[in-house]
Scaffold this motif. Structure first.
Motif, PDB file in Angstrom:
ATOM      1  N   MET A 134      48.439  64.086  54.831  1.00 53.96           N
ATOM      2  CA  MET A 134      49.071  64.054  53.507  1.00 53.96           C
ATOM      3  C   MET A 134      49.934  62.827  53.300  1.00 53.96           C
ATOM      4  O   MET A 134      49.885  62.305  52.259  1.00 53.96           O
ATOM      5  N   ALA A 135      50.527  62.562  54.452  1.00 53.16           N
ATOM      6  CA  ALA A 135      51.404  61.247  54.276  1.00 53.16           C
ATOM      7  C   ALA A 135      50.295  60.010  53.880  1.00 53.16           C
ATOM      8  O   ALA A 135      50.700  59.212  53.016  1.00 53.16           O
ATOM      9  N   GLU A 136      48.894  59.835  54.577  1.00 51.21           N
ATOM     10  CA  GLU A 136      48.177  58.997  54.340  1.00 51.21           C
ATOM     11  C   GLU A 136      47.394  59.128  52.898  1.00 51.21           C
ATOM     12  O   GLU A 136      47.446  58.086  52.175  1.00 51.21           O
ATOM     13  N   LYS A 137      47.246  60.182  52.387  1.00 51.69           N
ATOM     14  CA  LYS A 137      46.746  60.443  51.001  1.00 51.69           C
ATOM     15  C   LYS A 137      48.073  59.690  50.176  1.00 51.69           C
ATOM     16  O   LYS A 137      47.529  59.019  49.001  1.00 51.69           O
ATOM     17  N   GLU A 138      49.343  59.880  50.434  1.00 55.03           N
ATOM     18  CA  GLU A 138      50.172  59.482  49.216  1.00 55.03           C
ATOM     19  C   GLU A 138      50.214  57.866  49.276  1.00 55.03           C
ATOM     20  O   GLU A 138      50.322  57.158  48.381  1.00 55.03           O
ATOM     21  N   PHE A 139      50.118  57.492  50.710  1.00 59.29           N
ATOM     22  CA  PHE A 139      49.893  56.017  50.789  1.00 59.29           C
ATOM     23  C   PHE A 139      48.824  55.432  49.897  1.00 59.29           C
ATOM     24  O   PHE A 139      49.111  54.450  49.288  1.00 59.29           O
ATOM     25  N   ASN A 140      47.818  55.942  49.967  1.00 64.71           N
ATOM     26  CA  ASN A 140      46.529  55.465  49.302  1.00 64.71           C
ATOM     27  C   ASN A 140      46.753  55.559  47.826  1.00 64.71           C
ATOM     28  O   ASN A 140      46.331  54.688  47.083  1.00 64.71           O
ATOM     29  N   LEU A 141      47.478  56.726  47.195  1.00 66.53           N
ATOM     30  CA  LEU A 141      47.689  56.839  45.905  1.00 66.53           C
ATOM     31  C   LEU A 141      48.881  55.745  45.341  1.00 66.53           C
ATOM     32  O   LEU A 141      48.455  55.094  44.220  1.00 66.53           O
ATOM     33  N   ASN A 142      49.427  55.151  46.323  1.00 69.64           N
ATOM     34  CA  ASN A 142      50.181  53.959  45.989  1.00 69.64           C
ATOM     35  C   ASN A 142      49.539  52.926  45.552  1.00 69.64           C
ATOM     36  O   ASN A 142      49.907  52.028  44.995  1.00 69.64           O
ATOM     37  N   TYR A 143      48.459  52.629  46.622  1.00 69.68           N
ATOM     38  CA  TYR A 143      47.676  51.482  46.353  1.00 69.68           C
ATOM     39  C   TYR A 143      46.948  51.493  44.775  1.00 69.68           C
ATOM     40  O   TYR A 143      46.685  50.708  44.377  1.00 69.68           O
ATOM     41  N   PHE A 144      46.596  52.571  44.428  1.00 71.68           N
ATOM     42  CA  PHE A 144      46.049  52.785  43.205  1.00 71.68           C
ATOM     43  C   PHE A 144      46.886  52.335  41.988  1.00 71.68           C
ATOM     44  O   PHE A 144      46.593  51.559  41.060  1.00 71.68           O
ATOM     45  N   PHE A 145      48.254  52.637  42.152  1.00 68.03           N
ATOM     46  CA  PHE A 145      49.169  52.342  41.119  1.00 68.03           C
ATOM     47  C   PHE A 145      49.998  51.217  41.216  1.00 68.03           C
ATOM     48  O   PHE A 145      50.406  50.653  40.239  1.00 68.03           O
ATOM     49  N   TYR A 146      50.118  50.795  42.519  1.00 67.27           N
ATOM     50  CA  TYR A 146      51.068  49.614  42.626  1.00 67.27           C
ATOM     51  C   TYR A 146      50.465  48.589  43.460  1.00 67.27           C
ATOM     52  O   TYR A 146      50.766  48.123  44.606  1.00 67.27           O
ATOM     53  N   PRO A 147      49.121  48.263  43.180  1.00 73.39           N
ATOM     54  CA  PRO A 147      48.288  47.158  44.165  1.00 73.39           C
ATOM     55  C   PRO A 147      48.771  46.149  43.712  1.00 73.39           C
ATOM     56  O   PRO A 147      49.236  45.435  42.819  1.00 73.39           O
ATOM     57  N   SER A 148      48.849  44.984  44.877  1.00 67.91           N
ATOM     58  CA  SER A 148      49.075  43.711  44.929  1.00 67.91           C
ATOM     59  C   SER A 148      47.987  42.886  44.336  1.00 67.91           C
ATOM     60  O   SER A 148      47.742  41.747  44.082  1.00 67.91           O
ATOM     61  N   SER A 149      46.727  43.289  44.572  1.00 68.78           N
ATOM     62  CA  SER A 149      45.449  42.699  44.188  1.00 68.78           C
ATOM     63  C   SER A 149      44.279  43.781  43.851  1.00 68.78           C
ATOM     64  O   SER A 149      44.235  44.802  44.155  1.00 68.78           O
ATOM     65  N   VAL A 150      43.501  43.306  42.621  1.00 71.70           N
ATOM     66  CA  VAL A 150      42.558  44.360  42.183  1.00 71.70           C
ATOM     67  C   VAL A 150      41.232  43.276  42.149  1.00 71.70           C
ATOM     68  O   VAL A 150      41.239  42.236  41.578  1.00 71.70           O
ATOM     69  N   ALA A 151      40.081  43.847  42.542  1.00 71.36           N
ATOM     70  CA  ALA A 151      38.889  43.443  42.311  1.00 71.36           C
ATOM     71  C   ALA A 151      38.339  44.159  41.346  1.00 71.36           C
ATOM     72  O   ALA A 151      38.297  45.785  41.229  1.00 71.36           O
ATOM     73  N   VAL A 152      37.339  43.612  40.383  1.00 73.12           N
ATOM     74  CA  VAL A 152      36.530  44.464  39.421  1.00 73.12           C
ATOM     75  C   VAL A 152      35.167  44.203  39.543  1.00 73.12           C
ATOM     76  O   VAL A 152      34.688  42.888  39.460  1.00 73.12           O
ATOM     77  N   ILE A 153      34.420  45.218  40.159  1.00 71.01           N
ATOM     78  CA  ILE A 153      33.092  44.889  40.553  1.00 71.01           C
ATOM     79  C   ILE A 153      32.130  45.366  39.459  1.00 71.01           C
ATOM     80  O   ILE A 153      31.842  46.281  39.291  1.00 71.01           O
ATOM     81  N   GLY A 154      31.329  44.415  39.137  1.00 72.87           N
ATOM     82  CA  GLY A 154      30.842  44.483  37.744  1.00 72.87           C
ATOM     83  C   GLY A 154      31.302  43.909  36.587  1.00 72.87           C
ATOM     84  O   GLY A 154      31.031  44.195  35.524  1.00 72.87           O
ATOM     85  N   ALA A 155      32.501  42.996  36.580  1.00 75.16           N
ATOM     86  CA  ALA A 155      33.108  42.352  35.821  1.00 75.16           C
ATOM     87  C   ALA A 155      32.184  41.550  34.844  1.00 75.16           C
ATOM     88  O   ALA A 155      31.175  41.141  35.557  1.00 75.16           O
ATOM     89  N   SER A 156      32.230  41.528  33.478  1.00 77.51           N
ATOM     90  CA  SER A 156      31.371  40.934  32.878  1.00 77.51           C
ATOM     91  C   SER A 156      32.069  39.672  31.772  1.00 77.51           C
ATOM     92  O   SER A 156      33.052  40.005  31.512  1.00 77.51           O
ATOM     93  N   LYS A 157      31.020  38.811  31.575  1.00 74.14           N
ATOM     94  CA  LYS A 157      31.421  37.598  30.531  1.00 74.14           C
ATOM     95  C   LYS A 157      31.557  38.307  29.226  1.00 74.14           C
ATOM     96  O   LYS A 157      32.198  37.620  28.252  1.00 74.14           O
ATOM     97  N   ASN A 158      30.857  39.323  29.173  1.00 72.32           N
ATOM     98  CA  ASN A 158      30.573  39.633  27.736  1.00 72.32           C
ATOM     99  C   ASN A 158      31.774  40.945  27.380  1.00 72.32           C
ATOM    100  O   ASN A 158      31.844  41.980  28.026  1.00 72.32           O
ATOM    101  N   PRO A 159      32.575  40.394  26.482  1.00 72.62           N
ATOM    102  CA  PRO A 159      33.775  41.258  26.194  1.00 72.62           C
ATOM    103  C   PRO A 159      33.417  42.672  25.795  1.00 72.62           C
ATOM    104  O   PRO A 159      34.144  43.390  25.583  1.00 72.62           O
ATOM    105  N   ASN A 160      32.324  42.879  25.505  1.00 73.33           N
ATOM    106  CA  ASN A 160      31.846  44.126  24.572  1.00 73.33           C
ATOM    107  C   ASN A 160      31.443  45.098  25.622  1.00 73.33           C
ATOM    108  O   ASN A 160      31.093  46.343  25.362  1.00 73.33           O
ATOM    109  N   LYS A 161      31.154  44.517  26.796  1.00 72.76           N
ATOM    110  CA  LYS A 161      30.603  45.383  27.958  1.00 72.76           C
ATOM    111  C   LYS A 161      31.717  46.035  28.567  1.00 72.76           C
ATOM    112  O   LYS A 161      32.784  45.419  28.647  1.00 72.76           O
ATOM    113  N   ILE A 162      31.347  47.249  29.341  1.00 77.52           N
ATOM    114  CA  ILE A 162      32.490  47.871  30.152  1.00 77.52           C
ATOM    115  C   ILE A 162      33.208  46.840  30.987  1.00 77.52           C
ATOM    116  O   ILE A 162      34.380  46.650  30.817  1.00 77.52           O
ATOM    117  N   GLY A 163      32.158  46.176  31.900  1.00 75.91           N
ATOM    118  CA  GLY A 163      33.122  45.048  32.779  1.00 75.91           C
ATOM    119  C   GLY A 163      33.871  44.163  32.266  1.00 75.91           C
ATOM    120  O   GLY A 163      34.434  43.593  32.899  1.00 75.91           O
TER     121      GLY A 163
END
Lengths: 466, 466
Positions: free
Chosen positions: B1-30
């Protein structure tokens, strides 16, 4: 009957109006009325009347004013009366002498205040009858006819013209509804606050508005009818409903509500169930809330009623969740969302992604380019736009971003769906509509009414089918 | 349980985020995802990842980009995955190697598409479990945390911060609701689109948001729960509801709706009645429509739930008609509008005009100067603001004109009513609110939520009382 209608025309299309009790103080009733009228762009003659005129001052709101109605040198079609109740009988007598046939009595202090007030009201009506005068009120907020630029209204200035006419037993409700409607871009044509309804009533006005070419739909807010007036009301409702829809909101269905109607407009609320079933039986459209009332009135600006026994609805959506909420609301209101036959589903699957849903609601998904979305909405619509399949279509659009995508969906609605529809079509557009106000306006201009919430669109669809 | 909440904090308060599939095309999802994140003002590090990086180009959205997650030189708290479904297992494997514990999988093409997709999804979860990774999605529109300026959302850019957190089984519903809410001046705090809900679910998020100090109220849009998940959901609901209100909108109550949930989010709708009674029993607040959902969420930004067995409501109104409609709606929802005892009525009659109504609804009438209206609203409120008399108060204001009058009523609400209330107070303000936007804002700032339609205010009151 012929004379009656003649008189009602004087109310709504007068060439000259006197305001008896007009005031130089813009915050008093008599000041608000005269200023609203002057600002409304009314092209006829306006005569302010105040007992102080000729003594303390000679003009009100920039117009020459008169001490009494009898001092006005020309004929007067309609007079608005805002003097204190106790002076009203004499004023009506003077109006009779002047030959005025249409009076709007804004003054309060009549039947709504009790026995003494009722006596005074009866006296006023007696005098009016003697002179062949018709009266709207007393205790009314007045009347409006936007297509004649006539604003005889003690309340907010009316800015939007429209095709909805509204007869209200409560003046404040009409006043508030102008505002709410204006915020949603909906205008009115003729509006009447009936007040104590001592003479002109819903039946008179329905029959008059039935023939008014600027009115496409009539709304009525009703708290109750006087004993014995039910038959006349229902017959007028039936006759009017053959020509245009009449939407009725009935107040006072609860214990507390009916207790309040007695004080509010001196009327007995009666059994709500009896009213509603009678309204339905005589082809009126009863609604359950103020929001449903305005939503439904708006729909009839664009759409006609549609005869349907099966009430089968197709839902086309780019959001599965909104489709589900719409289907839930539809079934709870007695509409049916039939699962489409296999052949129809197969046709639909040819134009939507494999993870879309062709059953109904049809979930076209939010996938693809703006062109893809244009195509999917158009093609699926073409398939379900079939009176043998359904009796009405709700098109749901989720989103307000990106603009290009939204514009493509708007184009599908305006170019492909609106001009080819064989059934009532209502749009639910769920998103930041303020970001795409122009698109929503274009959709409504094309004849498809737009609502923000799926449940509201569904309620309107229910009211269109009969 | 403790570990779970720890992980959820990473979701909502991350210090760094990678976007895998990021796109130069502003109309694509990425492209939308990376641009939304950059524009949201996020203060942590952002790493765009695309297989073409280092070959065709070196930056995306103005940021240095990487060919794979393993090429990023620093640690990464959270990754958003938008690559096609078939590549996701390998990407998750790489993320595991990189030590990332929180993944948001936007990509679709999993359980929602059928058996093959379900297999692929199971494989992804298996890999994630091996590495101790928690997953939101797949097939999600992403997450938002406005107080961390974190916008990992494939949809409209979020502009308004707020105290409402929202867990949605439908991404499009969350996206649309942002827009609708924004138009009404309502902001959100944390928002999660659960998508296929392969790992992180409503129970995880409720318990996390229970302790989130920026969240005052939690909204859940739910289509169904997987077999066996009901108990966990309800226990989390009960635990969370002891701390803050949880409002639940359940989709799929109709035949057509539940047919659609299966396709939409691969979930069984189950019996609506069973859901609703369970939600109530475990202290959640079930609502019937999307409009009631947002209206109720907004109320809890300002008001706490209020324990009441009798559900007695006082209505104070300047429009008899609106009071009647509110009373009608209240009784139909099981609230009571008790007629006040004679002594209370006598007190009220001392401050309202003789043709007003002291019974309840209290009709103070629209008579008098701005000062009179200020006084009547304030004094009547003082009399009925009594927990021995009622359990909630609805104050109705009709009008948006003239401004000075409206301002006086606003002042009564802000200066006399809001600071002295001993009961939940909700305001219905019926008129052209766009003309008096500043007044309405002031009223809400003082802690009184404002609704346009009386029936909507009443529904909200029902949901506040328990």
């Amino acid at each position: 009957m012929a004379e009656k209608e003649f008189n009602l025309n004087y109310f709504f299309y007068p060439s000259s109006v006197a305001v008896i009790g007009a005031s130089k103080n813009p915050n008093k009733i008599g000041g608000i009325i005269i200023n609203n009228l002057v600002k409304s762009g009314y092209k006829g003659k306006i005569y302010p009347v105040n007992i102080k005129c000729g003594e303390e001052y000679n003009e009100i709101a920039g117009l020459k004013c008169y001490k009494t109605i009898l001092d006005i040198p020309d004929t007067v079609d309609t007079a608005v009366i805002v003097v204190p109740a106790r002076f009203v009988p004499d004023v009506v007598e003077d109006c009779g002498k002047k030959g005025i046939k249409s009076l709007i009595i804004i003054s309060s202090g009549f039947a709504e205040t009790g026995k003494e007030g009722k006596k005074l009201q009866d006296k006023v009506i007696e005098i009016a009858k003697k002179h062949g005068i018709r009266i709207i009120g007393p205790n009314t907020l007045g009347i409006v006819n936007t297509n004649h630029n006539l604003n005889l209204w003690f309340g907010m200035p009316i800015r939007l013209k429209g095709k909805i006419s509204f007869i209200s037993q409560s003046g404040a409700i009409a006043d508030g509804l102008f505002g709410v409607a204006q915020d949603e871009g909906i205008g009115f044509n003729i509006v009447v606050s009936l007040g104590n309804r001592a003479d002109v009533d819903e039946a008179d006005l329905m029959l008059y508005l039935k023939d008014d070419s600027f009115t496409r739909v009539i709304g009525i807010y009703l708290e109750g009818l006087p004993p014995g007036a039910g038959r006349r009301f229902l017959e007028a409702l039936k006759e009017t409903s053959t020509v245009k829809p009449v939407v009725v909101l009935k107040g006072g269905r609860s214990i507390a509500g009916s207790r309040a109607t007695l004080s509010h407009t001196a009327s007995m609320a009666g059994s709500y169930e009896v009213y509603v079933s009678a309204i339905k039986q005589f082809d009126g459209i009863p609604v359950e809330s103020m929001e449903e009332f305005l939503d439904t009135l708006k729909a009839f600006v664009y759409i006609d009623r549609y005869k349907s026994t099966q009430k089968r609805i197709a839902i086309i959506t780019n959001s599965g969740g909104l489709g589900i909420l719409a289907a839930d609301a539809a079934e709870s209101l007695g509409l049916s969302i039939p699962e489409f036959p296999r052949s129809v589903q197969e046709e639909i699957m040819k134009v939507i992604p494999p993870f879309g849903n062709p059953m109904n609601p049809v979930d076209i998904t939010a996938q693809g380019t703006p062109e893809d979305q244009y195509k999917m909405y158009s093609e699926v619509f073409k398939i379900v736009n079939d009176p043998s399949l359904v009796d009405g279509i709700i098109v749901i659009v989720e989103g307000s971003y990106p603009y290009e995508l939204m514009k493509a969906i708007k184009d599908a609605l305006v170019k492909e769906i609106a001009p080819n529809r064989r059934l009532p079509v209502i749009v639910c557009w769920f998103g930041a509509l303020s970001d795409i106000r122009d698109l929503v306006k274009d959709v409504e201009k094309s004849g498809l009414p737009v609502y923000m919430y799926p449940e509201r669109a569904v309620k309107v669809m229910k009211n269109i089918l009969y």
